[in-house]
Design a protein around this motif. Structure first.
Motif, PDB file in Angstrom:
ATOM      1  N   GLY A   1     -13.465   2.095  29.905  1.00 21.60           N
ATOM      2  CA  GLY A   1     -14.141   1.657  31.129  1.00 21.60           C
ATOM      3  C   GLY A   1     -15.622   1.912  31.010  1.00 21.60           C
ATOM      4  N   GLY A   2     -16.381   1.429  31.971  1.00 23.46           N
ATOM      5  CA  GLY A   2     -17.815   1.714  31.996  1.00 23.46           C
ATOM      6  C   GLY A   2     -18.025   3.218  32.114  1.00 23.46           C
ATOM      7  N   GLU A   3     -19.274   3.629  31.896  1.00 24.13           N
ATOM      8  CA  GLU A   3     -19.542   5.073  31.899  1.00 24.13           C
ATOM      9  C   GLU A   3     -19.859   5.575  33.309  1.00 24.13           C
ATOM     10  OE1 GLU A   3     -21.806   6.334  28.496  1.00 24.13           O
ATOM     11  OE2 GLU A   3     -22.741   7.900  29.693  1.00 24.13           O
ATOM     12  N   LEU A   4     -19.000   6.441  33.819  1.00 21.84           N
ATOM     13  CA  LEU A   4     -19.220   7.054  35.126  1.00 21.84           C
ATOM     14  C   LEU A   4     -19.061   8.553  34.965  1.00 21.84           C
ATOM     15  CD1 LEU A   4     -16.938   4.756  37.355  1.00 21.84           C
ATOM     16  CD2 LEU A   4     -19.419   4.599  37.123  1.00 21.84           C
TER      17      LEU A   4
ATOM     18  N   SER B   1     -22.585   3.054  35.093  1.00 20.87           N
ATOM     19  CA  SER B   1     -23.838   3.585  35.639  1.00 20.87           C
ATOM     20  C   SER B   1     -24.990   3.361  34.671  1.00 20.87           C
ATOM     21  CB  SER B   1     -23.680   5.080  35.908  1.00 20.87           C
ATOM     22  OG  SER B   1     -23.425   5.731  34.680  1.00 20.87           O
ATOM     23  N   LYS B   2     -24.677   2.840  33.479  1.00 20.36           N
ATOM     24  CA  LYS B   2     -25.728   2.706  32.462  1.00 20.36           C
ATOM     25  C   LYS B   2     -26.279   1.296  32.366  1.00 20.36           C
ATOM     26  CE  LYS B   2     -25.560   6.310  29.240  1.00 20.36           C
ATOM     27  NZ  LYS B   2     -25.284   6.633  27.843  1.00 20.36           N
ATOM     28  N   ASN B   3     -27.345   1.192  31.605  1.00 16.59           N
ATOM     29  CA  ASN B   3     -28.070  -0.061  31.540  1.00 16.59           C
ATOM     30  C   ASN B   3     -28.411  -0.465  30.112  1.00 16.59           C
ATOM     31  OD1 ASN B   3     -28.722  -1.891  33.508  1.00 16.59           O
ATOM     32  ND2 ASN B   3     -30.074  -0.460  34.587  1.00 16.59           N
TER      33      ASN B   3
ATOM     34  N   LEU C   1     -29.322  -2.215  26.919  1.00 19.09           N
ATOM     35  CA  LEU C   1     -30.056  -3.488  26.983  1.00 19.09           C
ATOM     36  C   LEU C   1     -29.280  -4.673  26.423  1.00 19.09           C
ATOM     37  CD1 LEU C   1     -33.638  -2.227  25.970  1.00 19.09           C
ATOM     38  CD2 LEU C   1     -32.662  -2.472  28.255  1.00 19.09           C
ATOM     39  N   TYR C   2     -28.169  -4.400  25.702  1.00 22.39           N
ATOM     40  CA  TYR C   2     -27.401  -5.471  25.050  1.00 22.39           C
ATOM     41  C   TYR C   2     -26.138  -5.841  25.809  1.00 22.39           C
ATOM     42  CZ  TYR C   2     -25.503  -0.975  23.618  1.00 22.39           C
ATOM     43  OH  TYR C   2     -25.029   0.307  23.643  1.00 22.39           O
ATOM     44  N   CYS C   3     -25.740  -5.032  26.783  1.00 24.64           N
ATOM     45  CA  CYS C   3     -24.376  -5.130  27.303  1.00 24.64           C
ATOM     46  C   CYS C   3     -24.268  -5.965  28.576  1.00 24.64           C
ATOM     47  CB  CYS C   3     -23.844  -3.727  27.556  1.00 24.64           C
ATOM     48  SG  CYS C   3     -22.196  -3.733  28.280  1.00 24.64           S
ATOM     49  N   GLY C   4     -23.298  -6.863  28.576  1.00 19.64           N
ATOM     50  CA  GLY C   4     -23.101  -7.781  29.698  1.00 19.64           C
ATOM     51  C   GLY C   4     -22.648  -7.124  30.990  1.00 19.64           C
ATOM     52  N   ILE C   5     -22.077  -5.920  30.912  1.00 22.20           N
ATOM     53  CA  ILE C   5     -21.644  -5.286  32.161  1.00 22.20           C
ATOM     54  C   ILE C   5     -22.574  -4.130  32.567  1.00 22.20           C
ATOM     55  CG2 ILE C   5     -19.237  -6.021  31.884  1.00 22.20           C
ATOM     56  CD1 ILE C   5     -18.531  -3.087  31.189  1.00 22.20           C
ATOM     57  N   ARG C   6     -23.782  -4.144  32.025  1.00 22.87           N
ATOM     58  CA  ARG C   6     -24.785  -3.130  32.399  1.00 22.87           C
ATOM     59  C   ARG C   6     -24.996  -3.135  33.918  1.00 22.87           C
ATOM     60  NH1 ARG C   6     -30.062  -4.957  32.543  1.00 22.87           N
ATOM     61  NH2 ARG C   6     -30.822  -3.163  31.377  1.00 22.87           N
TER      62      ARG C   6
ATOM     63  N   LYS D   1     -16.847  -8.668  30.287  1.00 20.97           N
ATOM     64  CA  LYS D   1     -17.506  -9.385  29.197  1.00 20.97           C
ATOM     65  C   LYS D   1     -18.750  -8.642  28.741  1.00 20.97           C
ATOM     66  CE  LYS D   1     -15.861 -14.066  29.343  1.00 20.97           C
ATOM     67  NZ  LYS D   1     -16.059 -15.356  29.973  1.00 20.97           N
ATOM     68  N   LEU D   2     -18.572  -7.808  27.728  1.00 19.45           N
ATOM     69  CA  LEU D   2     -19.704  -7.089  27.156  1.00 19.45           C
ATOM     70  C   LEU D   2     -20.608  -8.093  26.454  1.00 19.45           C
ATOM     71  CD1 LEU D   2     -17.611  -4.300  25.436  1.00 19.45           C
ATOM     72  CD2 LEU D   2     -18.731  -4.136  27.633  1.00 19.45           C
ATOM     73  N   TYR D   3     -19.977  -9.154  25.924  1.00 20.52           N
ATOM     74  CA  TYR D   3     -20.712 -10.205  25.210  1.00 20.52           C
ATOM     75  C   TYR D   3     -20.028 -11.523  25.528  1.00 20.52           C
ATOM     76  CZ  TYR D   3     -16.859  -8.606  22.327  1.00 20.52           C
ATOM     77  OH  TYR D   3     -15.633  -8.184  21.902  1.00 20.52           O
TER      78      TYR D   3
HETATM   79 FE1  SF4 Z   1     -23.632   0.664  28.009  1.00 22.21          FE
HETATM   80 FE2  SF4 Z   1     -20.950   0.873  27.756  1.00 22.21          FE
HETATM   81 FE3  SF4 Z   1     -22.068   0.690  30.203  1.00 22.21          FE
HETATM   82 FE4  SF4 Z   1     -22.068  -1.425  28.586  1.00 22.21          FE
HETATM   83  S1  SF4 Z   1     -20.262  -0.439  29.457  1.00 22.21           S
HETATM   84  S2  SF4 Z   1     -23.824  -0.648  29.836  1.00 22.21           S
HETATM   85  S3  SF4 Z   1     -22.291  -0.462  26.543  1.00 22.21           S
HETATM   86  S4  SF4 Z   1     -22.354   2.376  28.715  1.00 22.21           S
END
Ligand code: SF4
Ligand code: 5AD
Ligand code: FES
Length: 361
Positions: free
Chosen positions: A104-107, A60-62, A64-69, A313-315
Motif C-alpha cells: 500500500g501507499g506509505e502511511l 503520504s509521500k510525493n 516525483l515518478y509515482c502515479g499515486i503520489r 497505477k504507479l505508472y
Molecule cells: Fe512514493 Fe510509494 Fe507513495 Fe508512490 S506509493 S508516492 S512510490 S511512497
C-alpha cells in the motif's frame, strides 16, 4: 574483455559490471543463459508465487515518478476493507499460494500500525499459520516494524530506488519526508529485526548512468539482501518527472537493461530471490517470462479485487487492470510453463540465502 572472460571471474568488480551492462545482442543472450544456469543450480527451476494485494493507494509521500503520489489529484483514492483484504487472502490460500504481499501507499500513524498488526494476526489464523506474509508499506519506526514481525510477518520489501544519494534527490522532493538516510536506516532496522529483506531500484531513470546501476548492484551485494525487485522506469503523465521524458532512453532499452541487471545480480548473489516485476510486462507482452529466463524466480500475480486495480497505477500501461485474481492465476500458470519453470505451490519459497545465514548463526 570478451564476455566469456568476465563471466568466468569469481567476483565481478564495477568495471566488469559496466561491461556487462553495455553488452550487445549476442553478448547479452550469453549473459542471460549463464545467469539462467546459475539459477537452476542454486535456487532451482521452481517459480514461487506471491499473491499481491494492493490494498490502498493512499500515500503520504510525493515521489516525483509515482502515479499515486499525494500531489496527484487525478487519482480516485481507495482503501479496501479488512474483509475485502481477507477475502483476497482466502483466494491465495484456496489456490495454494505459499505467500502474499500486502502492499500500500506509505502511511505512518498509530491507527494504521494497529490495523496492519491485527490484519497480520488474522491472516495467520486464517491460514493456520501456514502463509508467508511479505509487507511492502514503506518507511516505519523500529517499534512498528517490530510489532509487525512479532504479529507474524516474515519479509519486507523496501526499494532503495537508487543507491546514489544525488540521484535519489533528483527523483524525490528534497524535504524531510523523503530522506535518503532514513530509508537506508529502515533497511538496516529490518535486517536487525530478522526480516527477510528485499530492496531494488528503478532502471532507466532520467539522469541515471551505467555507473549508477553498477553501484546499485554492488550496494545490494554489500548490504547482503535476501530478495530483490527491480523494474524499468515508466513515465506517468501526472507526475513532475514526466517533464524529463525527452532525456529517457527508449523503452526497449530500459527493458533490456533491466534484464541485464537481473542476470548480473543473479551471478553476484546466486541464492537470493529475485522478482520478475509487473513493470516488465508493461513494456513487453512476455516481459515477466523473459525475466524468469534471465534469472528471476519470483512472480507476484495480482490478487487485488478487479474493481480497484485501475486506481493503483504507479505508472501507465499497467497490465492486468481489467482482470480478476482467477484470470491472472490461469494466465501465470501457462506463462511459467512456457518459460520452462515449475510452480512452487504451498511453499513459502523463502530466500535460500536468508535460510543459509540463519543456519550459520
Ligand atoms: Fe512514493 Fe510509494 Fe507513495 Fe508512490 S506509493 S508516492 S512510490 S511512497
Ligand atoms: N515507474 C517504475 N516504477 C515505479 N514505481 C513507482 N512509480 C514507478 C514508475 N513510474 C515503483 C517504485 C516503488 C514500487 C512500489 O513501484 O520502485 O518502490
Ligand atoms: Fe494478469 Fe496475465 S497475469 S492476466
Amino acid at each position: 574483455m570478451a564476455i566469456e572472460a568476465i563471466l568466468s571471474k569469481n567476483e565481478l568488480d564495477k568495471y566488469d559490471i559496466i561491461e556487462l551492462l553495455k553488452s550487445d545482442f549476442d553478448e547479452r543472450n550469453k549473459l542471460y543463459k549463464f545467469a539462467s544456469e546459475i539459477k537452476s543450480k542454486y535456487v532451482g527451476r521452481k517459480t514461487f508465487f506471491r499473491g499481491l494485494i494492493e490494498f490502498s493507494n493512499k500515500c503520504s509521500k510525493n515521489c516525483l515518478y509515482c502515479g499515486i503520489r499525494r500531489g496527484n489529484r487525478n487519482v480516485t483514492r481507495y482503501d479496501l476493507s479488512d474483509d475485502e483484504i481477507l477475502k483476497s487472502v482466502q483466494f491465495a490460500i484456496d489456490n495454494n499460494y505459499g505467500s502474499v504481499v500486502l502492499q500500500g501507499g506509505e502511511l505512518e500513524n498509530p491507527k494504521h500500525t494497529d490495523r496492519i498488526e491485527s490484519l497480520i494476526k488474522e491472516m495467520m489464523i486464517l491460514s493456520d499459520w501456514k502463509l508467508g506474509i511479505t509487507l511492502s508499506l514503506g518507511e516505519q519506526s523500529y517499534e512498528t516494524y517490530k510489532k509487525w514481525i512479532e504479529a507474524g510477518a516474515k519479509r519486507y520489501l523496501l526499494r532503495i530506488e537508487s543507491s546514489n544519494k544525488e540521484l535519489y534527490y533528483e527523483i524525490h522532493p528534497k524535504d524531510k519526508l523523503h530522506d535518503f538516510d532514513r530509508r537506508l536506516e529502515c533497511l538496516k532496522i529490518l535486517k536487525e529485526l530478522n526480516y527477510q529483506v528485499g530492496t531494488g531500484v528503478i532502471v532507466g531513470l532520467p539522469g541515471q548512468s551505467l555507473e549508477h546501476l553498477a553501484d546499485d548492484l554492488l550496494f545490494m551485494k554489500n548490504f547482503d539482501i535476501d530478495m530483490c525487485g527491480m523494474g524499468p522506469y515508466l513515465e506517468h503523465q501526472d507526475t513532475p518527472l514526466f517533464k524529463k521524458k525527452d532525456e529517457l532512453i527508449p523503452l526497449e532499452d530500459r527493458f533490456n537493461l533491466t534484464l541485464k541487471m537481473i542476470s548480473i545480480l543473479r551471478i553476484m548473489m546466486k541464492d537470493i530471490n529475485i522478482a520478475a516485476s509487473t513493470a516488465m510486462q508493461s513494456i513487453d507482452k512476455f516481459g515477466r517470462e523473459k525475466a524468469l529466463k534471465a534469472g528471476a524466480n519470483i512472480i507476484m500475480p495480482n490478487i487485488t479485487p478487479g474493481s480497484f486495480r485501475d486506481y493503483y497505477k504507479l505508472y501507465e500501461n499497467k497490465p492486468c487492470t481489467d482482470e480478476e485474481a482467477d484470470d491472472c492465476l490461469n494466465c501465470m500458470e501457462i506463462r511459467i510453463t512456457i518459460a520452462g519453470d515449475e510452480i512452487g505451490l504451498s511453499e513459502h519459497g523463502d530466500s535460500p540465502h536468508f535460510l543459509k545465514k540463519q543456519n550459520n548463526n
